[in-house]
Design an enzyme around this catalytic site. Structure first.
Site, short mmCIF file in Angstrom:
data_model
loop_
_atom_site.label_atom_id
_atom_site.label_comp_id
_atom_site.label_asym_id
_atom_site.label_seq_id
_atom_site.Cartn_x
_atom_site.Cartn_y
_atom_site.Cartn_z
N PHE A 132 1.15 -1.15 0.07
CA PHE A 132 -0.06 0.05 0.10
C PHE A 132 0.96 1.16 0.04
O PHE A 132 1.97 1.19 0.83
CB PHE A 132 -0.84 -0.09 1.30
CG PHE A 132 -1.95 1.03 1.36
CD1 PHE A 132 -3.03 0.70 0.95
CD2 PHE A 132 -1.79 2.25 1.86
CE1 PHE A 132 -4.23 1.56 0.94
CE2 PHE A 132 -2.64 3.33 1.88
CZ PHE A 132 -4.03 2.85 1.36
N ASP A 201 2.28 -5.16 8.37
CA ASP A 201 1.16 -4.20 8.33
C ASP A 201 -0.21 -5.15 8.15
O ASP A 201 -0.24 -5.83 7.14
CB ASP A 201 1.46 -3.12 7.23
CG ASP A 201 0.03 -2.43 7.08
OD1 ASP A 201 -1.07 -2.62 7.34
OD2 ASP A 201 0.29 -1.09 6.50
N TYR A 226 -10.62 0.63 10.91
CA TYR A 226 -11.72 1.13 10.34
C TYR A 226 -12.08 0.10 8.98
O TYR A 226 -13.08 0.27 8.31
CB TYR A 226 -11.60 2.47 9.62
CG TYR A 226 -10.38 2.84 8.83
CD1 TYR A 226 -10.38 2.42 7.58
CD2 TYR A 226 -9.29 3.64 9.53
CE1 TYR A 226 -9.31 2.77 6.79
CE2 TYR A 226 -8.18 3.78 8.72
CZ TYR A 226 -8.07 3.47 7.44
OH TYR A 226 -7.01 3.72 6.69
N LYS A 227 -11.37 -0.94 8.74
CA LYS A 227 -11.71 -2.02 7.52
C LYS A 227 -12.43 -3.07 8.27
O LYS A 227 -13.48 -2.90 8.67
CB LYS A 227 -10.36 -2.32 7.00
CG LYS A 227 -9.67 -1.16 6.24
CD LYS A 227 -8.50 -1.30 5.60
CE LYS A 227 -7.73 0.03 5.02
NZ LYS A 227 -6.46 -0.19 4.62
N ARG A 377 -12.32 -4.74 -6.77
CA ARG A 377 -11.74 -5.23 -5.77
C ARG A 377 -13.19 -5.53 -4.79
O ARG A 377 -14.02 -4.47 -4.56
CB ARG A 377 -10.99 -4.31 -5.10
CG ARG A 377 -10.06 -4.85 -3.81
CD ARG A 377 -9.06 -3.78 -3.33
NE ARG A 377 -9.96 -3.04 -2.58
CZ ARG A 377 -9.47 -2.32 -1.34
NH1 ARG A 377 -8.08 -2.56 -1.13
NH2 ARG A 377 -10.01 -1.45 -0.59
C1 LIG Z 1 -5.59 0.94 4.55
C2 LIG Z 1 -4.22 0.88 4.57
C3 LIG Z 1 -3.24 1.99 5.30
C4 LIG Z 1 -3.99 3.12 5.60
O1 LIG Z 1 -3.38 4.21 6.33
P1 LIG Z 1 -3.59 5.25 6.81
O2 LIG Z 1 -2.83 5.92 7.54
O3 LIG Z 1 -5.01 4.83 7.99
O4 LIG Z 1 -4.29 5.97 6.05
C5 LIG Z 1 -1.99 1.54 5.49
N1 LIG Z 1 -1.67 0.51 4.93
C6 LIG Z 1 -2.34 -0.48 4.38
C7 LIG Z 1 -1.52 -1.73 3.95
C8 LIG Z 1 -3.57 -0.33 4.27
O5 LIG Z 1 -4.25 -1.10 3.75
#
Ligand SMILES: *Cc1c(COP(=O)(O)O)cnc(C)c1O
Length: 402
Positions: A132, A201, A226-227, A377
């Site tokens: 990400f 992560d 939040y996921k 997705r």
């Molecule tokens: C959703 C997600 C993030 C989000 O990071 P934020 O700081 O909450 O915006 C980071 N890393 C991964 C792998 C994600 O899927």
């Protein structure tokens, strides 16, 4: 009724988690299917009342007394202990707060420092090549600050890339685009054997599948809430520091909340013991306590990470089966691995016109998301999705693909 619709009915009737759907606010409409819980989990029904109490009574009436009387001050570590069993961690190792991006920074700089860094010859950070984006951006800055360089490596190739110069390795447990689940136990062991420090992560795995942080010897981990944890938009993330590293963990953001004696207001910094060391400044209480309410669903006797995982695999298997049955061959390519051991809780389909297809799908009530350049997705949250939803989504998808 088609065979697949019939099968969906049977699977829903046998679903041990079917009743949990009532704990969430979803559309009443028959045609709507929410397949975006891996971007923003649905609202749990108990959250509005809990937030109302935090605002009106705890803030409105108790005001500053709430820092102690309502447990505000200790919320980051208290809620960390609620998340801990969901990711296979014993209590006292997780603290909630800040965004995932900020926690990636704390964890990665902390990891390089734990490994000894350039002074001990470890001057390289390996980063998941398909990560990400935020993780990669932050890793670049963490590297510049610590005198390291970053190398992008496919997770499968991490064992070959490890060496005496590796300080830290930052990996996504589940790839956000393809839904591929990486081998956390094997990669963590390889990283440890090389004398480097692992940072995982968990954004797309926590709340969807067993993680086993303690059992697999993970060093540091971060994740969002939040996921699949349904904490609400922008709900705070978390940081895991394995107990064996806590005494040496040297946070690059040593705010006053991480001080051994925060109200001593001393000019000299002295880090607190334990997970609290990962705190920075005043916690974002409103969203943190919304998250705490959202996590209550995990204390239902019928809900467990194993049950969620079993249903997640059944839902994603069934979705792929329905897509294969309904969509003309060659129109989409299933990107997510078929093997259960390599699949997160999403299905990614590739097609050249994915952006337009997703717009039409959303207009038809089936909400997934588009990831550039060509991925459709679909996230599957077993707590509130059923098999009939999945069958219908595949049917609408086939129609919209034309
Ligand atoms: C959703 C997600 C993030 C989000 O990071 P934020 O700081 O909450 O915006 C980071 N890393 C991964 C792998 C994600 O899927």
């Amino acid at each position: 009724m088609s065979d697949l619709e019939e099968r969906a009915r049977e699977l829903d009737a046998a679903d041990q988690l079917a009743a949990v759907r009532g704990d969430f606010v979803l559309d009443d409409l028959d045609h709507a299917v929410y397949l975006d819980g891996n971007s923003l989990g649905a609202l749990p029904v108990n959250v509005p009342g809990a937030v109302e109490d935090v605002v009106r009574r705890q803030w409105g009436e108790l005001r500053i007394r709430s820092w102690s009387e309502s447990g505000w001050w200790t919320a980051p570590e208290r809620i960390g202990d609620v998340i801990a069993p969901l990711v296979g961690a014993a209590a006292g190792q997780i603290v909630v707060g800040d965004s995932t991006s900020v926690n990636v920074f704390k964890a990665l700089v902390g990891a390089v420092r734990l490994a000894g860094g350039p002074a001990s010859g470890r001057d390289e950070i390996l980063v998941d090549a398909s990560t990400f984006p935020t993780d990669g951006y932050i890793a670049g800055s963490a590297a510049r600050m610590t005198g390291c360089t970053v190398r992008a490596v496919a997770p499968d190739e991490v064992p070959d890339a490890l060496g005496p110069r590796t300080a830290a390795v930052l990996l996504n447990h589940v790839d956000y685009r393809s839904g591929r689940l990486h081998d956390l136990p094997g990669l963590t062991a390889a990283i440890r054997a090389a004398g480097a420090v692992s940072v995982w992560d968990l954004c797309h795995s926590a709340g969807a599948l067993p993680v086993g942080l303690d059992a697999h010897g993970v060093d540091l981990a971060v994740g969002c809430t939040y996921k699949f944890l349904n904490g609400g938009p922008g709900s705070p993330a978390y940081l895991y520091v394995a107990e064996r590293h806590q005494a040496a963990f040297d946070s690059p953001l040593p705010g006053w909340n991480s001080h051994a004696e925060p109200f001593g207001m001393r000019s000299a910094y002295e880090a607190a013991d334990g997970a609290v060391r990962g705190r920075v400044g005043t916690p974002d209480i409103l969203s943190m306590l919304a998250l705490e309410a959202a996590l209550k669903v995990w204390s239902r006797p019928d809900v467990s990470v194993d049950a969620v995982r079993a249903k997640s695999l059944a839902l994603t298997d069934f979705f792929v089966e329905c897509v294969t049955a309904y969509v003309p061959e060659g129109r989409v390519e299933v990107v997510t691995p078929a093997a259960h051991g390599e699949r997160g809780s999403q299905v990614a389909l590739r097609c050249a016109d994915a952006g337009e297809v997703m717009e039409r799908l959303i207009a038809a009530g089936v909400v997934g998301d588009f990831r550039a350049p060509d991925v459709l997705r679909f996230g599957f949250t077993p707590l509130y999705l059923g098999f009939a939803d999945v069958e219908r989504a595949a049917r609408v998808l086939a129609r919209e693909l034309g």
